[in-house]
Design an enzyme around this catalytic site. Structure first.
Site, PDB file in Angstrom:
ATOM      1  CB  SER A  68     -55.020   8.115 -29.670  1.00 51.67           C
ATOM      2  OG  SER A  68     -55.385   7.480 -30.877  1.00 51.67           O
ATOM      3  CG  ASP A 117     -49.779  13.698 -40.068  1.00 48.53           C
ATOM      4  OD1 ASP A 117     -50.539  12.751 -40.371  1.00 48.53           O
ATOM      5  OD2 ASP A 117     -49.709  14.160 -38.922  1.00 48.53           O
ATOM      6  CG  HIS A 171     -52.811  12.792 -37.183  1.00 46.56           C
ATOM      7  ND1 HIS A 171     -51.449  13.041 -37.106  1.00 46.56           N
ATOM      8  CD2 HIS A 171     -53.155  12.166 -36.029  1.00 46.56           C
ATOM      9  CE1 HIS A 171     -50.993  12.604 -35.936  1.00 46.56           C
ATOM     10  NE2 HIS A 171     -52.020  12.060 -35.276  1.00 46.56           N
TER      11      HIS A 171
END
Length: 253
Positions: A14, A187, A190
């Site tokens: 992902s 963030d 990530h």
């Protein structure tokens, strides 16, 4: 297709994978380390879960491909662990289904070739406060917690033990840093360059310790077109040339 044919390392997962070439990410570091030795191919998809992966598994990794990857590094779990939405929509995948999906992914990849090696990455931790500060306008109420990531991380690791597959416990590895909450994320979810360095360190440790034949550690793979040449830079003695095929030019490992 561009030749010569090199070993293929595929990063499949992902956003942790898709963004691994950003912010001095772990995918970019691997591509640099394996320059002239292996092709690092990115197959990362923002927002995806193990459900998405199963839908495209045969397209991304066809069993009849003439060349199969030497190594696949797989990451799914963080999005799967998101808490269920009352509407039934969203990325949440119940834990038993996640385990079964990852099992199917593993078995498909293991069937590609006797020489295809696998490394699974478990769900990394998250900084919940940073998520609220940076992503609340996009994601709404917090639906991803560090505890849910831990649960899915442990499930991934246990599955890999059962299947005798190499796995990296990112949830634990990242939290070994005292300043992980402030330094390892862009963030809250990530990875920053510092977080990516931990991922690379753990991957290189596995590649160095694995008893695979042939070895996939970067020091074990030959540099492409690495033969001595009279056209190489001239040595200080003025009589010979320097083979720079393995030179790093400032790379820090």
């Amino acid at each position: 297709m561009v030749g010569p044919i090199r070993p293929q390392f595929v990063l499949f997962g992902s956003s942790i994978v898709q963004l691994s070439y950003s912010d001095e990410g772990w995918g970019a570091i691997l591509a640099d380390v394996y320059a002239r030795k292996a092709d690092v191919l990115l197959r990362g998809y923002n927002g995806w879960t193990s459900r998405h992966a199963l839908q495209v598994l045969d397209q991304v990794f066809p069993k009849d491909a003439p060349i199969q990857p030497s190594l696949v590094i797989i990451y799914f779990g963080g999005n799967d662990s998101v808490h269920p939405h009352p509407s039934g929509l969203g990325p949440h995948v119940p834990l038993p289904e996640y385990i079964e999906n990852m099992r199917k992914i593993a078995m498909h990849l293991k069937s590609l070739s006797e020489k295809t090696r696998l490394i699974f990455l478990s769900a990394p931790p998250v900084n919940e406060e940073q998520i609220r500060e940076t992503l609340s306008d996009k994601l709404g109420e917090l639906s991803r917690t560090n505890e849910s990531c831990r649960i899915y991380s442990e499930a991934c690791l246990e599955l890999c033990r059962d299947l005798d597959i190499k796995a990296i416990d990112l949830w634990t590895a990242i939290q070994k840093r005292d300043d992980w909450l402030t330094e390892c994320f862009t963030d809250g979810i990530h990875l920053s360059s510092e977080g990516s360095k931990i991922v690379v360190k753990e991957i290189m440790k596995v590649l160095g310790e694995a008893k695979w034949e042939p070895s996939l550690h970067w020091k074990s793979l030959p540099a492409e077109f690495g033969e001595d040449s009279p056209y190489d830079p001239v040595s200080p003695d003025g009589k010979t040339t320097m083979n720079v095929s393995e030179a790093s030019f400032g790379r820090t490992m």
